[in-house]
Design an enzyme around this catalytic site. Structure first.
Site, PDB file in Angstrom:
ATOM      1  N   LYS A   1     -10.047  -3.758  -4.551  1.00  0.00           N
ATOM      2  CA  LYS A   1     -10.923  -2.590  -4.645  1.00  0.00           C
ATOM      3  C   LYS A   1     -10.240  -1.450  -5.384  1.00  0.00           C
ATOM      4  CE  LYS A   1     -13.269  -3.312  -0.203  1.00  0.00           C
ATOM      5  NZ  LYS A   1     -13.195  -2.996   1.224  1.00  0.00           N
TER       6      LYS A   1
ATOM      7  N   LYS B   1       0.822  -1.222   0.000  1.00  0.00           N
ATOM      8  CA  LYS B   1       0.000   0.000   0.000  1.00  0.00           C
ATOM      9  C   LYS B   1       0.852   1.266   0.000  1.00  0.00           C
ATOM     10  CE  LYS B   1      -4.453  -1.409   1.774  1.00  0.00           C
ATOM     11  NZ  LYS B   1      -5.596  -0.996   2.603  1.00  0.00           N
TER      12      LYS B   1
ATOM     13  N   LYS C   1      -4.033 -10.084  -7.143  1.00  0.00           N
ATOM     14  CA  LYS C   1      -5.234 -10.219  -6.322  1.00  0.00           C
ATOM     15  C   LYS C   1      -6.353  -9.308  -6.848  1.00  0.00           C
ATOM     16  CE  LYS C   1      -5.260  -8.364  -2.218  1.00  0.00           C
ATOM     17  NZ  LYS C   1      -5.042  -7.943  -0.848  1.00  0.00           N
TER      18      LYS C   1
HETATM   19  P1  AMP Z   1     -10.741  -5.367   2.687  1.00  0.00           P
HETATM   20  O1  AMP Z   1     -11.487  -5.010   1.481  1.00  0.00           O
HETATM   21  O2  AMP Z   1      -9.263  -5.252   2.489  1.00  0.00           O
HETATM   22  O3  AMP Z   1     -11.226  -4.721   3.935  1.00  0.00           O
HETATM   23  O4  AMP Z   1     -11.009  -6.915   2.889  1.00  0.00           O
HETATM   24  C1  AMP Z   1     -12.161  -7.442   3.498  1.00  0.00           C
HETATM   25  C2  AMP Z   1     -12.098  -8.944   3.542  1.00  0.00           C
HETATM   26  O5  AMP Z   1     -12.091  -9.483   2.220  1.00  0.00           O
HETATM   27  C3  AMP Z   1     -10.837  -9.511   4.218  1.00  0.00           C
HETATM   28  O6  AMP Z   1     -11.175 -10.651   4.980  1.00  0.00           O
HETATM   29  C4  AMP Z   1      -9.958  -9.907   3.068  1.00  0.00           C
HETATM   30  O7  AMP Z   1      -9.069 -10.950   3.378  1.00  0.00           O
HETATM   31  C5  AMP Z   1     -10.991 -10.364   2.050  1.00  0.00           C
HETATM   32  N1  AMP Z   1     -10.482 -10.196   0.674  1.00  0.00           N
HETATM   33  C6  AMP Z   1     -10.107  -9.046   0.080  1.00  0.00           C
HETATM   34  N2  AMP Z   1      -9.710  -9.264  -1.191  1.00  0.00           N
HETATM   35  C7  AMP Z   1      -9.826 -10.600  -1.396  1.00  0.00           C
HETATM   36  C8  AMP Z   1      -9.583 -11.451  -2.525  1.00  0.00           C
HETATM   37  N3  AMP Z   1      -9.128 -10.979  -3.672  1.00  0.00           N
HETATM   38  N4  AMP Z   1      -9.831 -12.780  -2.370  1.00  0.00           N
HETATM   39  C9  AMP Z   1     -10.305 -13.291  -1.195  1.00  0.00           C
HETATM   40  N5  AMP Z   1     -10.555 -12.527  -0.109  1.00  0.00           N
HETATM   41  C10 AMP Z   1     -10.333 -11.205  -0.199  1.00  0.00           C
END
Ligand code: AMP
Ligand code: TRP
Length: 356
Positions: free
Chosen positions: A221, A134, A218
């Site tokens: 967002k 990040k 990956k």
């Molecule tokens: P975040 O959007 O970073 O707050 O992530 C929220 C949840 O989604 C967390 O548990 C992450 O590990 C999961 N997550 C985010 N991106 C992925 C992805 N590409 N594949 C699987 N899980 C994800």
């Protein structure tokens, strides 16, 4: 610690109260309100939140304080916070039985985070890969909050003495740090077993969903290309178009698991299909072995639209009723504070802070 006489593991004091109620423990998990909630968030985390709710006492948190570790437009932050809460509800989490709330409404997270900032070591933080990704090349310009992010995450979890944390694969390192913080706190303050050693719950056929444009990256967002991800609010046409455009290779569908593993774009789509259809990936590989991608993509689109469509429309419906979502968040925060307050008070006592 194993029992010297029988060799059996000693009962975990943090689990006993839940086991007595027929439950497996207490869950906390969090999602950042940073927009573009996608299929990876759903399959890696949010879907599992609903699936675990009968076996655990659950706290699901919209982590708005984590979101501002990188710049967020204040007006958007509020609507995005409601959107994540709406996604929890749309995915089937029962907000009356469990707590759905946003992090900043429960000040104990930040209060415990400060203590953890003083427990965590710089050497530990320097190893965090999410910070490195990040912060990018211009590390000097990253916020101090982004660097301390994992200590706040540990506080999110341990302010409730949560025993289990469902997340996607990418959060594994942060959960290891949470365990290290709990162990060091318990040792430094001679408070054995005060904080639990939290278990990650990383399960399903898609714990790491990759970009539809590049199977080695990956799904995220923040990817500038909207074609890299399926958003939870995408309609059927958008889902179909994104899957049609998803990157593949010129060969027919893989014949074996080891063949699939060498072809990241195909492997990713197979994992997504398996997760959405609730199948084992091997069974999906077998079903489509040697077929054309076009045939597989048509089946994937149908499954994705059938599974995600109702969630997207329920989210849209809830977003039109912010009063209801806010009520869920306020009630959730009240439940959360009732748990967090005595744990923070005990922590302050252990640290030696005088009572206010
Ligand atoms: P975040 O959007 O970073 O707050 O992530 C929220 C949840 O989604 C967390 O548990 C992450 O590990 C999961 N997550 C985010 N991106 C992925 C992805 N590409 N594949 C699987 N899980 C994800
Ligand atoms: N760091 C997590 C992510 O980016 C979000 C998060 C914050 C979280 N606090 C948490 C996840 C506590 C689980 C438990 O996905």
């Amino acid at each position: 610690m194993p029992d010297v006489t029988t060799g059996a593991a000693a009962p975990n004091p943090h689990l006993a109260p839940y086991e007595a109620r027929g439950l497996k423990g207490r869950i906390l998990s969090g999602v950042q309100p940073t927009g573009n909630l996608h299929l990876g968030n759903y399959l890696g985390a949010i879907r599992n939140f609903a699936r675990l709710q009968d076996d655990y006492e659950c706290l699901y948190c919209v982590v708005d304080m984590h979101a501002i570790t990188v710049w967020q437009d204040p007006a958007l932050l509020s609507s995005q916070t409601r959107e994540i809460a709406a996604a929890f509800l749309a995915a089937g989490v029962d907000g009356t039985k469990h707590a759905i709330f946003n992090q900043s409404m429960v000040p104990q997270h930040a209060q415990l985070a400060w203590i953890f900032n003083c427990v965590a070591r710089l050497g530990w933080m320097n190893r965090m890969t999410q910070f490195k990704e990040k912060a990018g090349k211009d590390r000097e310009n990253a916020s101090l909050g982004l660097y301390a992010y994992p200590a706040l995450m540990a506080a999110d979890i341990l302010i409730y003495k949560a025993t289990h944390v469902p997340v996607g694969e990418d959060q594994k390192q942060h959960l290891e740090l949470t365990r290290d913080i709990a162990i060091k706190f318990n040792n430094d303050f001679h408070a054995p077993d005060f904080f639990p050693i939290t278990e990650p719950l990383i399960f399903g056929a898609a714990t790491r969903v990759m970009s539809l444009r590049d199977g080695t990256k990956k799904m995220s967002k923040s990817d500038p290309s909207d074609y890299s991800r399926i958003n939870l609010t995408d309609d059927a046409d958008a889902i179909a178009q994104k899957i049609r455009r998803a990157k593949t290779d010129p060969l027919p569908m893989p014949e074996t698991t080891s063949d699939a593993e060498k072809r990241p774009d195909a492997d990713n789509l197979l994992g997504i299909y398996a997760a959405l259809a609730d199948m084992e990936k091997d069974a999906v590989i077998f079903e489509f072995a040697g077929k054309q991608f076009s045939e597989f993509k048509a089946a994937l689109t149908e499954t994705a639209v059938a599974k995600l469509g109702p969630i997207g429309s329920e989210m849209q419906r809830l977003m039109k009723d912010p009063g209801h979502v806010d009520k869920v968040l306020h009630e959730g925060a009240e439940k959360a504070r009732a748990i967090a307050e005595p744990i923070l008070a005990e922590t302050y006592k252990i640290v030696g802070f005088l009572k206010p």
